[in-house]
Structure formats: structure tokens, C-alpha cells
Design a protein around this motif. Sequence first.
Motif, PDB file in Angstrom:
ATOM      1  N   ALA A 136     -14.524  -0.575  19.538  1.00 46.59           N
ATOM      2  CA  ALA A 136     -14.999  -1.179  20.778  1.00 46.59           C
ATOM      3  C   ALA A 136     -15.925  -2.352  20.506  1.00 46.59           C
ATOM      4  O   ALA A 136     -16.707  -2.742  21.364  1.00 46.59           O
ATOM      5  CB  ALA A 136     -15.713  -0.127  21.631  1.00 46.59           C
ATOM      6  N   ALA A 137     -15.853  -2.923  19.319  1.00 44.18           N
ATOM      7  CA  ALA A 137     -16.616  -4.123  18.952  1.00 44.18           C
ATOM      8  C   ALA A 137     -15.855  -4.835  17.848  1.00 44.18           C
ATOM      9  O   ALA A 137     -15.018  -4.241  17.161  1.00 44.18           O
ATOM     10  CB  ALA A 137     -18.024  -3.768  18.475  1.00 44.18           C
ATOM     11  N   HIS A 138     -16.140  -6.115  17.679  1.00 46.46           N
ATOM     12  CA  HIS A 138     -15.532  -6.862  16.590  1.00 46.46           C
ATOM     13  C   HIS A 138     -16.306  -6.587  15.301  1.00 46.46           C
ATOM     14  O   HIS A 138     -17.540  -6.647  15.285  1.00 46.46           O
ATOM     15  CB  HIS A 138     -15.554  -8.357  16.900  1.00 46.46           C
ATOM     16  N   PRO A 139     -15.610  -6.296  14.210  1.00 43.26           N
ATOM     17  CA  PRO A 139     -16.317  -6.077  12.947  1.00 43.26           C
ATOM     18  C   PRO A 139     -16.907  -7.379  12.422  1.00 43.26           C
ATOM     19  O   PRO A 139     -16.347  -8.464  12.634  1.00 43.26           O
ATOM     20  CB  PRO A 139     -15.222  -5.540  12.020  1.00 43.26           C
ATOM     21  N   VAL A 140     -18.027  -7.252  11.737  1.00 42.80           N
ATOM     22  CA  VAL A 140     -18.633  -8.421  11.096  1.00 42.80           C
ATOM     23  C   VAL A 140     -18.286  -8.455   9.607  1.00 42.80           C
ATOM     24  O   VAL A 140     -18.690  -9.381   8.906  1.00 42.80           O
ATOM     25  CB  VAL A 140     -20.167  -8.430  11.291  1.00 42.80           C
ATOM     26  N   TYR A 141     -17.536  -7.450   9.145  1.00 43.21           N
ATOM     27  CA  TYR A 141     -17.125  -7.383   7.743  1.00 43.21           C
ATOM     28  C   TYR A 141     -15.871  -6.535   7.670  1.00 43.21           C
ATOM     29  O   TYR A 141     -15.737  -5.534   8.395  1.00 43.21           O
ATOM     30  CB  TYR A 141     -18.239  -6.777   6.891  1.00 43.21           C
ATOM     31  N   CYS A 142     -14.936  -6.931   6.818  1.00 46.40           N
ATOM     32  CA  CYS A 142     -13.673  -6.204   6.689  1.00 46.40           C
ATOM     33  C   CYS A 142     -13.228  -6.275   5.236  1.00 46.40           C
ATOM     34  O   CYS A 142     -13.127  -7.366   4.667  1.00 46.40           O
ATOM     35  CB  CYS A 142     -12.628  -6.833   7.609  1.00 46.40           C
ATOM     36  N   TYR A 143     -12.971  -5.104   4.635  1.00 42.97           N
ATOM     37  CA  TYR A 143     -12.574  -5.057   3.232  1.00 42.97           C
ATOM     38  C   TYR A 143     -11.421  -4.063   3.074  1.00 42.97           C
ATOM     39  O   TYR A 143     -11.623  -2.848   3.133  1.00 42.97           O
ATOM     40  CB  TYR A 143     -13.750  -4.652   2.349  1.00 42.97           C
ATOM     41  N   PRO A 144     -10.191  -4.542   2.879  1.00 44.41           N
ATOM     42  CA  PRO A 144      -9.034  -3.656   2.726  1.00 44.41           C
ATOM     43  C   PRO A 144      -8.838  -3.227   1.270  1.00 44.41           C
ATOM     44  O   PRO A 144      -9.142  -3.977   0.335  1.00 44.41           O
ATOM     45  CB  PRO A 144      -7.873  -4.539   3.195  1.00 44.41           C
ATOM     46  N   LEU A 145      -8.295  -2.031   1.090  1.00 43.75           N
ATOM     47  CA  LEU A 145      -8.036  -1.486  -0.244  1.00 43.75           C
ATOM     48  C   LEU A 145      -6.697  -0.753  -0.242  1.00 43.75           C
ATOM     49  O   LEU A 145      -6.305  -0.158   0.774  1.00 43.75           O
ATOM     50  CB  LEU A 145      -9.145  -0.503  -0.649  1.00 43.75           C
ATOM     51  N   ARG A 146      -6.021  -0.778  -1.388  1.00 46.18           N
ATOM     52  CA  ARG A 146      -4.798   0.008  -1.566  1.00 46.18           C
ATOM     53  C   ARG A 146      -4.793   0.635  -2.949  1.00 46.18           C
ATOM     54  O   ARG A 146      -5.349   0.082  -3.896  1.00 46.18           O
ATOM     55  CB  ARG A 146      -3.544  -0.856  -1.409  1.00 46.18           C
ATOM     56  N   GLU A 147      -4.150   1.793  -3.055  1.00 38.63           N
ATOM     57  CA  GLU A 147      -3.978   2.464  -4.349  1.00 38.63           C
ATOM     58  C   GLU A 147      -2.557   3.007  -4.398  1.00 38.63           C
ATOM     59  O   GLU A 147      -2.111   3.678  -3.464  1.00 38.63           O
ATOM     60  CB  GLU A 147      -4.990   3.585  -4.514  1.00 38.63           C
ATOM     61  N   ARG A 148      -1.850   2.756  -5.500  1.00 45.92           N
ATOM     62  CA  ARG A 148      -0.454   3.179  -5.604  1.00 45.92           C
ATOM     63  C   ARG A 148      -0.357   4.631  -6.062  1.00 45.92           C
ATOM     64  O   ARG A 148      -1.054   5.065  -6.972  1.00 45.92           O
ATOM     65  CB  ARG A 148       0.299   2.283  -6.587  1.00 45.92           C
ATOM     66  N   GLU A 149       0.515   5.384  -5.387  1.00 46.19           N
ATOM     67  CA  GLU A 149       0.806   6.750  -5.807  1.00 46.19           C
ATOM     68  C   GLU A 149       1.491   6.699  -7.177  1.00 46.19           C
ATOM     69  O   GLU A 149       2.515   6.016  -7.326  1.00 46.19           O
ATOM     70  CB  GLU A 149       1.735   7.430  -4.806  1.00 46.19           C
ATOM     71  N   PRO A 150       0.973   7.413  -8.173  1.00 42.87           N
ATOM     72  CA  PRO A 150       1.565   7.305  -9.516  1.00 42.87           C
ATOM     73  C   PRO A 150       2.952   7.903  -9.632  1.00 42.87           C
ATOM     74  O   PRO A 150       3.737   7.469 -10.482  1.00 42.87           O
ATOM     75  CB  PRO A 150       0.559   8.053 -10.397  1.00 42.87           C
ATOM     76  N   LEU A 151       3.301   8.873  -8.807  1.00 45.82           N
ATOM     77  CA  LEU A 151       4.594   9.529  -8.920  1.00 45.82           C
ATOM     78  C   LEU A 151       5.630   8.906  -7.989  1.00 45.82           C
ATOM     79  O   LEU A 151       6.731   8.568  -8.399  1.00 45.82           O
ATOM     80  CB  LEU A 151       4.458  11.028  -8.647  1.00 45.82           C
ATOM     81  N   LEU A 152       5.282   8.735  -6.707  1.00 42.64           N
ATOM     82  CA  LEU A 152       6.232   8.185  -5.744  1.00 42.64           C
ATOM     83  C   LEU A 152       6.258   6.660  -5.744  1.00 42.64           C
ATOM     84  O   LEU A 152       7.165   6.064  -5.171  1.00 42.64           O
ATOM     85  CB  LEU A 152       5.895   8.688  -4.334  1.00 42.64           C
ATOM     86  N   ARG A 153       5.251   6.036  -6.359  1.00 38.22           N
ATOM     87  CA  ARG A 153       5.143   4.576  -6.416  1.00 38.22           C
ATOM     88  C   ARG A 153       4.963   3.958  -5.037  1.00 38.22           C
ATOM     89  O   ARG A 153       5.259   2.778  -4.825  1.00 38.22           O
ATOM     90  CB  ARG A 153       6.349   3.931  -7.117  1.00 38.22           C
ATOM     91  N   LEU A 154       4.521   4.744  -4.073  1.00 38.14           N
ATOM     92  CA  LEU A 154       4.158   4.230  -2.762  1.00 38.14           C
ATOM     93  C   LEU A 154       2.643   4.055  -2.717  1.00 38.14           C
ATOM     94  O   LEU A 154       1.922   4.632  -3.520  1.00 38.14           O
ATOM     95  CB  LEU A 154       4.617   5.189  -1.661  1.00 38.14           C
TER      96      LEU A 154
END
Length: 260
Positions: A114-132
Amino acid sequence: MPKRTYAMRYVAGRPVEQIFPGSARPLGRELPLGEPLRTSKFLRVMVWNIFKQQRTNWLSILKKFGKDSQLILLQEARTTPEMVRFATSNYLAADQVPAFKFPHHPSGVMTLAAAHPVYCYPLREREPLLRLSKSALITVYPIHDKRLLMVVNIHAVNFSLGVDVYSKQLGPIGEQIALHPGPLILAGDFNAWSRQRVNALRLFAHKMELQEVEFLIDNRSRVFGRPLDFVFFRDLYVAEALVLATRASDHNPLRVDFLL
């Protein structure tokens, strides 16, 4: 070459914006103060793995249980037209980290606010077995007392041998938390289905000086008898914590009212 991690921001009446790590202003006290999260007495937060919206009544449950929530933290959220319409018509900003496409619309964690963020930091980690990939998102919002609230929305890796990759995913989140001196909410689907994963998660929370939300009637979704979904917090007070029963997903939503 690995794919770059980014977030997609959906705001009513604006083009979709792509946000890369490092493109936002660095985390620290110099962050600008925007309009604060609209709250009365409580800050209501809903946390739900929405199962890629594969069950027919997901939208009605989201509208019902998400009512009056200032923050909704979704995992496995797909940016279908129905989801984007709900997000942009009920919230000022919706940020999603695409983890993978299923089958046409990206799926990943999504934070509605319900407000605009003043900071945004995306992260991803790959599944070692399924590679997703699994994703996480860190956003920061001003609140009424001029402090900044950090919100961490995570979908933890699921299929891995041991806890090395599991702990690795928490590492960059810990680095961001260490830079933030104010109130904080860390929540999502942690896939903590083994004793080793639970121990790694609680050790991480202890190091970050976070408290765990306890549910008096604990109907959280479980695997091997262990809950998958958690809410941790700092510099806030829990007024009420509920697990809401539904068949609209393979996870039950969590709803926590924080007293600021």
C-alpha cells in the motif's frame, strides 16, 4: 552466461518497470522518505504460497483474506492478467522477481504494498537438482513514525542435498539485513521440511536478531511434520497471528497483525 536477476514493478497507469540489483539507490540512511504505508492501529501482513494460481478460487480467497492488508507477500505468483489487475487495482505497487515461466507468465515471489518502495533488491538461487530457480525480494517502505520497514519475501530452494545451497540462499539476504537498522519482516515459504533446514533457518534468524511469529492454532502446511511457511520480525510487536484454512492452494495463508 547466467541470466540477470531483476524485478518487475507493476503500478496502475504506468508502464511495467524492470529493476536490476544495484540500479536502486544503495541501502542506508540516505534513502528518500516517500508516502508511508497506510496504517491505522495495525500493520496487517498476509503471506501465501499461491501455487501458481492453479486452483480456481485463488482470487476470491486472495480478496477475502487479503482484505485490509497493507502488505501481501506471495510465493509462486504468476503475472497473469487477473493477478496484475488485482494487484494494481488494490495496491500502489506490486514487485515480482521472475523465477521461471509457467507456461507463459513468469512465476516467482511478489510483494504487494500500500506504498511505493524506496528500495528494491531482487535475488534468485538455482535449484541444484531441478535446475529451476527460486526467488527472493527485499523491499523497503516508509512507515508513519518516519522509520523505514524492510520486507523480505522468500521462496527457499526445495530440492538439494544437505543445507549448503539452502544456507547460501540466505547469505545475501543476511548481508542486506545487516545494513538495515530499523524494523524488519522476513517471511515466505522456507521449505524447511528437514531438521537440518529448520536448524539452519533458526540459526540464521538468531544471528540476524529476529523473532519468530508463533501461531496459537498452527495449521500451517507441513511436509514430514514440519511447517514450510514462517514469519520472522524485528522491532515490531505481534498483536494477532492466524493461519487461514483454504483449499485454494497447497499452502494455507498466514496473516499477522503487527502493532507499530
